[in-house]
Design an enzyme around this catalytic site. Structure first.
Site, short mmCIF file in Angstrom:
data_model
loop_
_atom_site.label_atom_id
_atom_site.label_comp_id
_atom_site.label_asym_id
_atom_site.label_seq_id
_atom_site.Cartn_x
_atom_site.Cartn_y
_atom_site.Cartn_z
N ASP A 4 0.84 -1.20 0.00
CA ASP A 4 0.00 0.00 0.00
C ASP A 4 0.88 1.26 0.00
OD1 ASP A 4 -2.51 1.20 0.03
OD2 ASP A 4 -2.61 1.31 2.21
N HIS A 5 0.35 2.36 -0.55
CA HIS A 5 1.01 3.68 -0.55
C HIS A 5 2.54 3.63 -0.50
CE1 HIS A 5 -2.44 6.31 -0.24
NE2 HIS A 5 -2.96 5.51 0.68
P1 13P Z 1 -8.76 4.68 6.50
O1 13P Z 1 -7.68 4.69 7.53
O2 13P Z 1 -9.54 5.95 6.45
O3 13P Z 1 -9.63 3.49 6.61
O4 13P Z 1 -8.03 4.61 5.06
C1 13P Z 1 -7.27 3.48 4.75
C2 13P Z 1 -6.58 3.62 3.45
O5 13P Z 1 -7.03 4.31 2.58
C3 13P Z 1 -5.37 2.81 3.26
O6 13P Z 1 -4.70 3.08 2.08
#
Ligand code: 13P
Length: 278
Positions: free
Chosen positions: A81-82
């Site tokens: 992720d990210h």
């Molecule tokens: P939230 O923490 O708002 O659930 O978002 C999670 C997210 O977008 C992870 O990439």
């Protein structure tokens, strides 16, 4: 079994349901997420954010999730992720992640496009799926992602079309008013923008900032092209609240606490899986 995102996301997009992508940073979050998928008999995405490399290495995350996935009969995708560091992304591809997110959303459009294209070329050569992001989410309360100064920038549908065609990305994270973390006021989600992006791009779209997003908004998003929805904050919040409660009631062995925490994760993940169903 471990799968690549492409193996599962096309079906979700076509049949208008969403895959849950749940952030994990330890055994309890990984296992609680997979247990929920098994309970509901649906594929799940275990998301390991580059931010959590202080919790464990990519290799350890992969080994743990692979081992958990081998013991079950549902498809499990391990997703990075990210991540804005291309070296970390290339390492994840080599290690065996089934999907990576290159996050160049803070860069000028052309730079984001060029970098995403480079990531797609490398990832696709190894059969790994790529998610990219265009536009930017604002920071909500208690968010553990992005920074407190993050501002909302809605995704431009025409730019999204150009971006998708040029990069050949597998799915695109869009900004339509959700926030990372909890909403500080009433969410203003622009389904009209999402609809236009979906019509122009015709690929699975991703909604970040699932925590606290109203059910009707999630359902309308899925109806308009969202095929993957991320949740992080709400999982963490539930575990911490349940742990505090447990500790205030009794003396507990850490091994038992660990099992309780898995169940707390499972509870939140199951709630979202039920919402994401068609
Ligand atoms: P939230 O923490 O708002 O659930 O978002 C999670 C997210 O977008 C992870 O990439």
């Amino acid at each position: 079994m471990l799968v690549n995102l492409r193996d599962i996301i096309q079906d979700a997009y076509k049949n208008k349901y969403a895959l849950g992508s749940f952030n994990g940073y330890n055994f309890e979050t990984f296992k609680g997420t997979v247990d929920a998928g098994v309970e509901k008999n649906v594929p799940v995405i275990v998301a390991f954010g580059a931010k959590y490399l202080t919790n464990m290495s990519l290799k350890t995350a992969h080994a743990m999730v692979q081992s958990i996935a081998e013991e079950v009969n549902i498809p499990v995708c391990l997703h990075l992720d990210h991540c804005s560091d291309m070296d970390i992304i290339f390492e994840a591809i080599d290690i065996g992640f089934g999907s990576v997110m290159y996050d160049g959303s803070m860069l000028p459009f052309e730079e984001n496009l060029a970098n995403t294209k480079k990531v797609c070329e490398k990832a696709h050569a190894k059969g790994v799926s790529v998610e990219a992001e265009l536009g930017s989410l604002a920071a909500g309360a208690e968010s553990h992602e992005g920074s407190a100064d993050d501002k909302e920038v809605y995704t431009d549908p025409d730019k999204a079309k150009e971006f998708v065609e040029e990069t050949k990305v597998d799915c695109l994270a869009v900004s339509i008013g959700t926030v990372h973390g909890l909403y500080k006021g009433t969410p203003e989600i622009r389904i009209d923008i999402l609809k236009e992006i979906n019509e122009k791009c015709q690929i699975p779209l991703v909604l970040h900032g699932g925590s606290g997003t109203p059910e009707d908004v999630l359902k309308a998003s899925i109806e308009n092209g969202i095929a993957k929805i991320n949740v992080n904050t709400e999982i963490s919040k539930q575990v911490v609240e349940d742990t505090l409660k447990s500790l205030s009631e009794k003396t507990v062995h850490y091994s038992v606490l660990s099992l309780e925490q898995r169940d707390s994760v499972k509870k939140v993940v199951e709630k979202y899986i039920d919402i994401y169903k068609n």
